[in-house]
Design a protein around this motif. Structure first.
Motif, short mmCIF file in Angstrom:
data_model
loop_
_atom_site.label_atom_id
_atom_site.label_comp_id
_atom_site.label_asym_id
_atom_site.label_seq_id
_atom_site.Cartn_x
_atom_site.Cartn_y
_atom_site.Cartn_z
N ARG A 54 -4.51 16.37 21.33
CA ARG A 54 -3.65 16.59 20.37
C ARG A 54 -2.21 16.98 20.47
NH1 ARG A 54 -5.52 17.53 15.31
NH2 ARG A 54 -3.45 17.00 14.79
N ASP B 79 -12.58 12.47 6.32
CA ASP B 79 -11.94 11.55 7.13
C ASP B 79 -12.80 10.35 7.80
OD1 ASP B 79 -9.59 14.28 8.57
OD2 ASP B 79 -9.56 13.00 6.42
N TYR C 33 0.77 5.47 1.09
CA TYR C 33 0.13 6.46 1.78
C TYR C 33 0.67 7.67 1.68
CZ TYR C 33 -2.28 2.75 4.64
OH TYR C 33 -3.16 1.58 4.88
N GLN D 41 -5.67 0.74 6.27
CA GLN D 41 -5.75 1.47 7.49
C GLN D 41 -6.24 3.00 7.16
OE1 GLN D 41 -2.30 1.01 10.23
NE2 GLN D 41 -2.46 -1.22 10.14
N PHE E 155 -6.01 6.45 9.55
CA PHE E 155 -5.40 7.25 10.53
C PHE E 155 -5.88 8.34 11.26
CE2 PHE E 155 -1.32 5.00 10.47
CZ PHE E 155 -1.27 4.37 9.40
N GLY E 156 -5.75 8.60 12.52
CA GLY E 156 -6.14 9.85 13.08
C GLY E 156 -5.02 10.76 12.93
N ASP E 157 -5.31 12.03 13.34
CA ASP E 157 -4.20 13.20 13.18
C ASP E 157 -3.09 13.33 13.88
OD1 ASP E 157 -6.61 15.38 11.70
OD2 ASP E 157 -5.42 14.19 10.63
N PHE F 198 0.11 8.00 16.54
CA PHE F 198 -0.85 7.81 15.75
C PHE F 198 -1.78 6.50 15.97
CE2 PHE F 198 -0.24 11.10 12.50
CZ PHE F 198 0.98 11.35 12.74
N MET G 297 1.53 -5.37 9.44
CA MET G 297 1.90 -4.22 8.37
C MET G 297 2.94 -3.46 8.89
SD MET G 297 -0.65 -1.33 6.94
CE MET G 297 -1.59 -2.02 5.91
N HIS H 210 -4.54 7.12 2.80
CA HIS H 210 -4.22 5.74 2.10
C HIS H 210 -4.47 6.31 0.58
CE1 HIS H 210 -5.35 2.15 -0.22
NE2 HIS H 210 -4.82 1.72 0.16
N GLY I 293 1.92 17.56 9.71
CA GLY I 293 0.98 17.62 11.01
C GLY I 293 -0.37 16.93 10.76
N ARG I 294 -0.39 16.07 9.79
CA ARG I 294 -1.65 15.02 9.77
C ARG I 294 -1.20 13.75 9.83
NH1 ARG I 294 -6.00 18.05 7.63
NH2 ARG I 294 -7.21 16.25 8.49
N GLY I 295 -2.28 12.86 9.87
CA GLY I 295 -2.11 11.56 9.80
C GLY I 295 -2.12 11.05 8.29
N LEU I 296 -1.86 9.74 8.10
CA LEU I 296 -1.37 9.24 6.74
C LEU I 296 -2.93 8.90 6.27
CD1 LEU I 296 1.20 8.70 8.34
CD2 LEU I 296 1.47 6.42 6.81
N TYR J 163 0.77 3.69 16.74
CA TYR J 163 2.08 3.83 16.29
C TYR J 163 2.59 5.09 16.87
CZ TYR J 163 0.52 0.84 11.95
OH TYR J 163 0.13 -0.33 11.26
N ARG K 203 -8.72 -0.41 11.03
CA ARG K 203 -8.84 -1.14 9.78
C ARG K 203 -10.25 -2.06 10.05
NH1 ARG K 203 -7.02 -6.15 8.04
NH2 ARG K 203 -5.55 -6.52 10.06
N GLN L 198 0.70 -1.16 -0.13
CA GLN L 198 -0.09 0.05 -0.05
C GLN L 198 1.01 1.23 -0.01
OE1 GLN L 198 -3.03 -0.33 3.21
NE2 GLN L 198 -2.91 -2.77 2.93
#
Lengths: 109, 111
Positions: free
Chosen positions: B9, B1, A35, B100, B102-104, B90, A97, A45, A40-43, B35, B94, A33
């Motif tokens: 945060r 999202d 990403y 997956q 993800f959050g911020d 993070f 993963m 997909h 400042g943000r999440g990943l 993570y 899933r 995969q």
């Protein structure tokens, strides 16, 4: 430990050019995969390619997978300044993963 | 999202204090992950959960514990924070063999 390793670590291009990022991995996988992560943000997909697939497209993204070489590439065509972000490959196998350390892409306007 | 919320945060705390980070999802996904992300290491898995009260260790689990008493909440606890645990954390969720989400992230600084 990381499974995927991206190359290059950083890439800087002009808007309109294509960007290619590579990912190599060590063990057999179920899928791979890609990403994207903005600062400042999440990943987020982007695209998933299964081990029995060789190429996949999604908009301006093209992903290839060569299981014999244990490698994948992500091509972004006609890049835009908004594509500036970090890009990560992640390998998935046996419910595990693993993420690489990422490629930092900068697209200059 | 996707419906993932991480709290807080941002947090700054001192060495030796306990810290709990919360991940809340509204998607009813089975799998949840914690993570940490550090420069040069990418994302490293701390712990994950495959159902209520079902959790397992990841590759960097030392110094961390988790709990999942409800489908929607996955808590990460640092029992006695150390400076080496300064990182961005993070949460991800899933469903089955899907990607997956993800959050911020939570930016945690331990002084």
């Amino acid at each position: 430990s990381q499974q995927g390793e991206e190359d290059p670590q950083a890439l800087s291009i002009q808007e309109g050019e294509n960007a290619t990022m590579n990912c190599s991995y060590k063990t057999s996988i179920n899928n791979l995969q890609w990403y994207r992560q903005n600062s400042g943000r999440g990943l987020v997909h982007l695209i998933l390619i299964r081990s029995n697939e060789r190429e996949k497209h999604s908009g301006r993204l093209r992903v290839t997978l060569d299981t014999s070489k244990k490698s994948s590439s992500l091509l972004i065509t006609a890049s835009r300044a908004a594509d500036t972000a970090s890009y990560f490959c992640a390998t998935y196998a046996n419910n595990d993963m693993r993420f690489g350390a990422g490629t930092r892409l900068t697209v200059k306007p | 999202d996707a419906g993932i919320t991480q709290s807080p945060r941002h947090k700054v705390t001192e060495t030796g204090t306990p810290v709990t980070l919360r991940c809340h999802q509204t998607e009813n996904h089975r799998y949840m992950y914690w993570y940490r992300q550090d420069p040069g290491h990418g994302l490293r898995l701390i712990h994950y959960s495959y159902g209520v009260k079902d959790t397992d260790k990841g590759e960097v689990s030392d110094g961390y514990s988790v709990s999942r008493s409800k489908t929607e909440d996955f808590l990460l606890t640092l029992e006695s924070a150390t400076s080496s645990q300064t990182s961005v954390y993070f949460c991800a969720i899933r469903d089955q063999d899907r990607p997956q989400h993800f959050g911020d992230g939570t930016r945690l600084s331990i002084l």
